[in-house]
Design a protein around this motif. Structure first.
Motif, short mmCIF file in Angstrom:
data_model
loop_
_atom_site.label_atom_id
_atom_site.label_comp_id
_atom_site.label_asym_id
_atom_site.label_seq_id
_atom_site.Cartn_x
_atom_site.Cartn_y
_atom_site.Cartn_z
N TYR A 115 1.02 -0.98 0.22
CA TYR A 115 -0.54 0.19 0.52
C TYR A 115 0.66 1.36 0.34
CZ TYR A 115 -3.47 -2.53 1.02
OH TYR A 115 -4.97 -3.64 1.22
N ALA A 148 -8.51 -5.85 -2.75
CA ALA A 148 -10.09 -4.89 -2.40
C ALA A 148 -10.80 -4.88 -2.09
CB ALA A 148 -10.01 -4.23 -4.54
N TYR A 149 -10.95 -6.17 -1.52
CA TYR A 149 -12.49 -6.81 -1.10
C TYR A 149 -12.59 -6.40 0.24
CZ TYR A 149 -13.70 -10.13 -4.74
OH TYR A 149 -13.91 -10.51 -5.96
N PRO A 151 -11.97 -2.35 1.13
CA PRO A 151 -11.07 -1.85 0.80
C PRO A 151 -10.78 -0.89 1.12
CG PRO A 151 -13.88 -1.66 -0.02
CD PRO A 151 -13.25 -2.94 0.57
N GLU A 152 -11.47 -0.81 2.80
CA GLU A 152 -11.53 0.56 3.77
C GLU A 152 -9.80 1.48 3.86
OE1 GLU A 152 -14.55 2.15 4.10
OE2 GLU A 152 -15.12 0.65 2.44
N ALA A 155 -9.56 3.75 1.22
CA ALA A 155 -10.92 4.15 0.22
C ALA A 155 -10.80 5.58 0.22
CB ALA A 155 -11.91 4.48 1.14
N ALA A 158 -9.01 5.88 -3.57
CA ALA A 158 -9.56 5.81 -4.15
C ALA A 158 -10.29 6.69 -4.98
CB ALA A 158 -9.85 3.71 -4.80
N ILE A 161 -13.13 1.69 -7.22
CA ILE A 161 -12.72 0.05 -6.48
C ILE A 161 -13.15 -0.84 -7.04
CG2 ILE A 161 -12.37 -1.33 -5.18
CD1 ILE A 161 -11.45 1.40 -3.18
N ILE A 163 -14.52 -4.50 -7.73
CA ILE A 163 -14.69 -5.55 -6.64
C ILE A 163 -14.65 -6.58 -7.72
CG2 ILE A 163 -16.24 -6.66 -4.89
CD1 ILE A 163 -14.40 -4.62 -3.95
N TYR A 198 -17.30 0.35 -6.49
CA TYR A 198 -17.27 0.47 -5.89
C TYR A 198 -16.64 2.19 -5.18
CZ TYR A 198 -16.64 1.86 -0.30
OH TYR A 198 -16.41 2.44 1.21
N TRP A 564 -16.43 -4.78 6.08
CA TRP A 564 -15.80 -4.82 4.36
C TRP A 564 -17.54 -5.73 4.75
CZ3 TRP A 564 -12.46 -6.77 7.75
CH2 TRP A 564 -13.01 -8.10 8.02
#
Length: 611
Positions: A115, A148-149, A151-152, A155, A158, A161, A163, A198, A564
């Motif tokens: 990241y 990305a499942y 994504p927070e 968040a 981005a 996103i 999914i 998303y 999630w």
């Protein structure tokens, strides 16, 4: 090649990382209406060029006449220094265009510890890190991939996103951009209506004002759905697959041609996130795979072909496929590589087919040393399966076997950890020490131990992760056991990086500010031991007033809200809860070809086996 780049390449160790122009790469004339997409991989060229998903998306986008997709990888330190000296922003490989001139910057999220490299690449490209700070003239940042499942944690970075599987939805996003390219807000709202997309800016996370406990993530715009349902490709025989994949200039991690046998997995290993995310099972037909293999080998010149999937030996026509490919490529000395083999269904016939050209290494994943632990994780294999599989491989001529295990699994004891050593020792004795006198080649076993990290959308998403100290103690126990076994090499994963992986795997939106702080303090290339600085990360958590242990060692209640929960992978939470309860009791669940476990899918038009 422009003169500025040419001068830079004289200063770096591996200039081939940055020159582009690889065989089968794309070069297009940029028109007024051309959509420019920079496909970025947040790691070195050698890692990114080995990622099949990135190659699929690169070629898919470039098949569109009005889209020019170019690549960019994280520059190594020597290149970064040289670029800074000449004040050169991060650029694409195909045309050396600065990234800030693109319409889209896409990143694939394969590993939580990459990241900070995303932030680093955006910084080197002079692109604002926060989506809220980007102007209409800045590129849109789009993320996707398995991480990305949840994504927070990213968040606020981005704009979009994805999914799920992206081959179809990425083209729908491009179509929405064609319509709304002059209005960023209307484009984002249009994308929010697409299944599998998303838009984080259209949602907010709610926390308890007194305790700070996460409560829910909900839309703040009526155009945004309450839940984002993952995207699934229905027919792998008709979905795009590159027939002329890129061929790198230098050796990369997986330097070979690849065909994808199927997606999904019939097994129900309770630790495995991919086994849930990629359900249901969808196989490619035998004829399509043979045609793909022939074309790809002709267009690349590779001497090795990998048969890729989550569990290659579960492909229903594997014997027929290996026989056909061996017959087709034997004269050209093209070998077959079979990753992800199951211990309980790898036959001698297939082993003999694979070794007709050359013997690549064999890798098996027992995951746990004791049968009790293998039942807890629903691995579905026995000690006898392992011994038989390695015996067969040894007698067929293989002398090197890699074995993967995990420690820190739920309910694990020291006896379960020690059972890893006992199992490998028995294997060494049964297969090599008691060998036939005519089989004189030594058996070399490589044992690799990873640290279990609970992941979202698995039956273990509620369990605490082992502490760093607990992992270190278990590493030491095994290290002492294996110390005097010269025919067995032993290595293990670093406990501190596993801790950080666990934090971001189950983190919420508040971790975004920790990520920014850590990056500002110099964190990057966190997946590389020579760059990882655990102390800086701990200082970043402290500076942001966040205790990282709340995301790892704290047990979560079954009915607790999870960051999630607004992501719908179709597999139900009720099924995951049932599997978690069965794991505590040591009860196993049959695989999907044996009986349906009622995970949430049904036998439908998807054309696969209903998990």
């Amino acid at each position: 090649m422009n003169t500025q780049l040419e001068s830079l390449l004289k200063k770096v160790e591996k200039p081939a990382r940055y020159i582009g122009n690889e065989f089968n790469s794309f070069h297009k004339k940029v028109e007024t209406e051309t959509i420019r997409f920079a496909w970025c991989f947040p790691d070195l060229y050698e890692i990114g060029m080995s990622h099949l998903g990135s190659l699929i998306m690169y070629h898919l986008l470039n098949e569109q006449h009005d889209i020019f997709c170019e690549r960019c990888y994280t520059p190594a330190q020597d290149m970064e220094t040289a670029m800074a000296e000449q004040k050169m922003p991060l650029f694409s490989l195909e045309s050396t265009t600065p990234l800030h001139q693109f319409h889209f910057i896409g990143f694939t999220l394969q590993y939580e510890l990459s990241y900070t490299n995303i932030l680093h690449m955006l910084t080197l490209a002079n692109i604002p890190l926060l989506a809220s700070e980007r102007k209409s003239t800045d590129p849109l940042v789009i993320l996707g991939g398995p991480c990305a499942y949840n994504p927070e944690p990213l968040a606020e970075i981005a704009d979009l996103i994805v999914i799920g599987e992206a081959e179809e939805v990425i083209l729908e996003i491009m179509e929405a951009f064609r319509v709304h390219r002059q209005d960023r807000d209307s484009f984002l709202i249009a994308c929010a209506s697409l299944q599998g997309v998303y838009v984080p800016s259209l949602y907010e996370s709610i926390y308890d004002e007194k305790t700070g406990k996460f409560l829910k993530t909900c839309p703040v715009n009526e155009s945004a759905p309450v839940q984002i349902k993952k995207r699934i490709i229905q027919n792998l025989d008709t979905v795009f697959y590159p027939q002329k994949p890129l061929v790198p200039y230098l050796n990369v991690v997986h330097d070979r041609a690849t065909i994808e046998l199927f997606r999904g997995c019939i097994r129900g290993c309770r630790f495995c996130q991919a086994g849930v995310l990629y359900r249901p099972v969808r196989e490619k037909s035998l004829s399509v795979l043979i045609d793909d293999a022939q074309t790809i080998i002709q267009e690349t010149g590779y001497e090795e072909l990998s048969l890729s999937s989550l569990s290659t030996s579960d492909y229903s026509q594997l014997k027929n496929l290996t026989e056909a490919l061996t017959a087709q490529f034997c004269d050209d000395r093209v070998g077959l590589s079979l990753p992800s083999l199951r211990l309980d269904n790898m036959t001698m016939e297939i082993l003999k087919e694979v070794q007709k050209v050359r013997k690549s290494g064999l890798t098996f994943a027992p995951e746990a040393g004791s049968q009790r632990m293998r039942d807890v994780i629903n691995k579905g294999i026995s000690e006898e399966d392992l011994v038989t599989a390695v015996k067969n491989a040894y007698e067929a001529g293989w002398s090197q076997v890699k074995l993967y295990f995990m420690i820190g699994l739920p309910t694990e004891t020291d006896e379960d950890v020690e059972a890893i050593y006992q199992l490998v020792s028995k294997l060494d004795h049964e297969v090599f020490q008691k060998r036939d006198k005519q089989l004189t080649h030594p058996l070399r076993i490589s044992v690799s131990v990873s640290n279990f990290v609970p992941k979202p959308f698995t039956p273990f998403q509620w369990v605490p992760q082992d502490t760093i100290e607990a992992f270190d103690a278990k590493h030491q126990l095994l290290k002492e056991k294996f110390r005097h076994r010269r025919s067995i090499s032993f290595n293990y994963h670093d406990a501190q990086t596993s801790f950080l992986e666990g934090v971001f795997a189950r983190g919420d939106r508040r971790l975004g500010r920790v990520l920014l702080k850590a990056y500002q303090m110099g964190c990057r290339f966190d997946g590389w031991a020579e760059h990882f600085n655990f102390q800086r990360w701990m200082e970043a958590f402290e500076a942001c007033g966040i205790d990282p242990l709340q995301y790892t060692t704290g047990k979560r209640l079954i009915d607790e809200a999870l960051p999630w929960d607004h992501i719908d992978v179709i597999v139900t939470k009720a099924f995951l809860q049932k599997e978690y309860n069965k794991s505590i009791q040591g009860e196993t669940t049959p695989h999907c070809r044996s009986s349906c476990s009622a995970c949430g899918f049904q036998q439908t038009h998807l054309g696969g086996i209903c998990p």
